[in-house]
Design a protein around this motif. Structure first.
Motif, short mmCIF file in Angstrom:
data_model
loop_
_atom_site.label_atom_id
_atom_site.label_comp_id
_atom_site.label_asym_id
_atom_site.label_seq_id
_atom_site.Cartn_x
_atom_site.Cartn_y
_atom_site.Cartn_z
N LEU A 61 -2.68 -7.77 -7.17
CA LEU A 61 -1.39 -7.70 -7.85
C LEU A 61 -1.46 -8.34 -9.23
O LEU A 61 -2.15 -9.35 -9.41
CB LEU A 61 -0.32 -8.46 -7.06
N ALA A 62 -0.71 -7.78 -10.14
CA ALA A 62 -0.54 -8.41 -11.45
C ALA A 62 0.75 -9.22 -11.39
O ALA A 62 1.78 -8.71 -10.93
CB ALA A 62 -0.45 -7.35 -12.55
N PRO A 63 0.74 -10.47 -11.84
CA PRO A 63 1.94 -11.29 -11.75
C PRO A 63 3.08 -10.79 -12.63
O PRO A 63 4.24 -11.08 -12.37
CB PRO A 63 1.47 -12.68 -12.19
N TYR A 64 2.75 -10.02 -13.66
CA TYR A 64 3.75 -9.40 -14.52
C TYR A 64 3.08 -8.22 -15.22
O TYR A 64 1.85 -8.14 -15.29
CB TYR A 64 4.32 -10.41 -15.54
N PRO A 65 3.87 -7.25 -15.69
CA PRO A 65 3.29 -6.07 -16.34
C PRO A 65 2.35 -6.45 -17.49
O PRO A 65 2.68 -7.30 -18.32
CB PRO A 65 4.51 -5.31 -16.85
N GLY A 66 1.17 -5.87 -17.48
CA GLY A 66 0.19 -6.12 -18.52
C GLY A 66 -0.75 -7.27 -18.21
O GLY A 66 -1.75 -7.46 -18.91
N ALA A 67 -0.45 -8.05 -17.18
CA ALA A 67 -1.32 -9.18 -16.81
C ALA A 67 -2.52 -8.68 -16.02
O ALA A 67 -2.50 -7.60 -15.43
CB ALA A 67 -0.54 -10.20 -15.99
N MET A 68 -3.56 -9.48 -15.99
CA MET A 68 -4.76 -9.16 -15.23
C MET A 68 -4.46 -9.30 -13.73
O MET A 68 -3.98 -10.36 -13.29
CB MET A 68 -5.89 -10.12 -15.61
N PRO A 69 -4.69 -8.24 -12.95
CA PRO A 69 -4.44 -8.34 -11.51
C PRO A 69 -5.39 -9.33 -10.84
O PRO A 69 -6.52 -9.52 -11.28
CB PRO A 69 -4.70 -6.92 -11.00
N ALA A 70 -4.91 -9.94 -9.79
CA ALA A 70 -5.71 -10.88 -8.99
C ALA A 70 -5.32 -10.72 -7.53
O ALA A 70 -4.21 -10.27 -7.21
CB ALA A 70 -5.46 -12.31 -9.46
N ASP A 71 -6.24 -11.07 -6.64
CA ASP A 71 -5.94 -11.01 -5.22
C ASP A 71 -4.84 -12.02 -4.89
O ASP A 71 -4.90 -13.17 -5.31
CB ASP A 71 -7.17 -11.33 -4.38
N GLN A 72 -3.85 -11.55 -4.13
CA GLN A 72 -2.79 -12.41 -3.65
C GLN A 72 -2.56 -12.12 -2.18
O GLN A 72 -2.68 -10.97 -1.75
CB GLN A 72 -1.49 -12.18 -4.43
N VAL A 73 -2.22 -13.14 -1.43
CA VAL A 73 -1.92 -12.98 -0.01
C VAL A 73 -0.42 -12.80 0.14
O VAL A 73 0.37 -13.56 -0.43
CB VAL A 73 -2.41 -14.19 0.79
N VAL A 74 -0.03 -11.76 0.87
CA VAL A 74 1.39 -11.48 1.12
C VAL A 74 1.62 -11.39 2.63
O VAL A 74 0.71 -11.07 3.39
CB VAL A 74 1.86 -10.18 0.43
N ALA A 75 2.84 -11.69 3.04
CA ALA A 75 3.24 -11.59 4.44
C ALA A 75 3.76 -10.17 4.68
O ALA A 75 4.61 -9.68 3.94
CB ALA A 75 4.32 -12.60 4.76
N VAL A 76 3.25 -9.53 5.73
CA VAL A 76 3.53 -8.13 5.98
C VAL A 76 4.02 -7.93 7.42
O VAL A 76 3.48 -8.52 8.35
CB VAL A 76 2.26 -7.27 5.76
N MET A 77 5.05 -7.11 7.55
CA MET A 77 5.49 -6.64 8.87
C MET A 77 5.16 -5.16 8.96
O MET A 77 5.45 -4.41 8.03
CB MET A 77 7.00 -6.82 9.03
N ALA A 78 4.55 -4.75 10.06
CA ALA A 78 4.25 -3.34 10.32
C ALA A 78 4.99 -2.93 11.59
O ALA A 78 4.98 -3.66 12.59
CB ALA A 78 2.75 -3.13 10.48
N PHE A 79 5.65 -1.78 11.53
CA PHE A 79 6.51 -1.33 12.63
C PHE A 79 6.04 0.00 13.19
O PHE A 79 5.38 0.78 12.50
CB PHE A 79 7.95 -1.20 12.13
N ALA A 80 6.43 0.27 14.42
CA ALA A 80 6.06 1.51 15.09
C ALA A 80 6.79 2.72 14.51
O ALA A 80 6.25 3.82 14.50
CB ALA A 80 6.35 1.41 16.60
N ASP A 81 8.01 2.50 14.02
CA ASP A 81 8.78 3.63 13.47
C ASP A 81 9.79 3.14 12.44
O ASP A 81 10.01 1.94 12.29
CB ASP A 81 9.46 4.44 14.59
N ALA A 82 10.40 4.09 11.76
CA ALA A 82 11.34 3.77 10.70
C ALA A 82 12.59 3.07 11.23
O ALA A 82 13.16 2.22 10.55
CB ALA A 82 11.74 5.05 9.95
N ARG A 83 13.00 3.40 12.44
CA ARG A 83 14.18 2.77 13.02
C ARG A 83 13.97 1.27 13.18
O ARG A 83 14.83 0.46 12.86
CB ARG A 83 14.50 3.41 14.39
N GLN A 84 12.79 0.88 13.69
CA GLN A 84 12.48 -0.54 13.84
C GLN A 84 12.46 -1.25 12.49
O GLN A 84 12.99 -2.35 12.35
CB GLN A 84 11.13 -0.74 14.53
N LEU A 85 11.84 -0.62 11.49
CA LEU A 85 11.78 -1.21 10.16
C LEU A 85 13.18 -1.42 9.61
O LEU A 85 13.52 -2.50 9.10
CB LEU A 85 10.95 -0.34 9.22
#
Length: 105
Positions: A61-85
């Motif tokens: 991810l780039a911290p702002y437009p035009g910045a050099m991207p760097a690896d960042q850790v994000v918290a993610v939820m993955a769901f079985a279907d759109a209704r759950q999400l």
């Protein structure tokens, strides 16, 4: 945000198509350990979205437009279907309603 989701899905196809990235201040995250879900969120998931998975994922991810991207850790939820999400997003990503003031009535 769509670019972030696509990058996550390319890096980890097992997430599937129904993915949500949680903000660092999300009520669903445990305040004392943001690498975990809050107990209330875990209980809600067990009842309303069985099979949903919480994970920490690395994405470029780039911290702002035009910045050099760097690896960042994000918290993610993955769901079985759109209704759950949608149900999870409604319950856990909206600002909580303020308590009603009984004296104003």
């Amino acid at each position: 945000m769509i670019d972030i989701i696509q990058a996550l899905q390319q890096r980890n196809p097992t997430l599937g198509p129904y993915v949500l990235v949680l903000r660092s201040d999300s009520r669903a995250r445990d305040a004392s350990d943001p690498t975990r879900l809050a107990p209330e969120a875990e209980a809600w998931i067990a009842e309303h979205a069985p099979g949903a998975k919480f994970s920490q994922e690395t994405v470029l991810l780039a911290p702002y437009p035009g910045a050099m991207p760097a690896d960042q850790v994000v918290a993610v939820m993955a769901f079985a279907d759109a209704r759950q999400l949608a149900a999870f997003a409604t319950q856990w990503t909206a600002d909580p309603e303020p308590p009603e003031d009984d004296e104003a009535a």
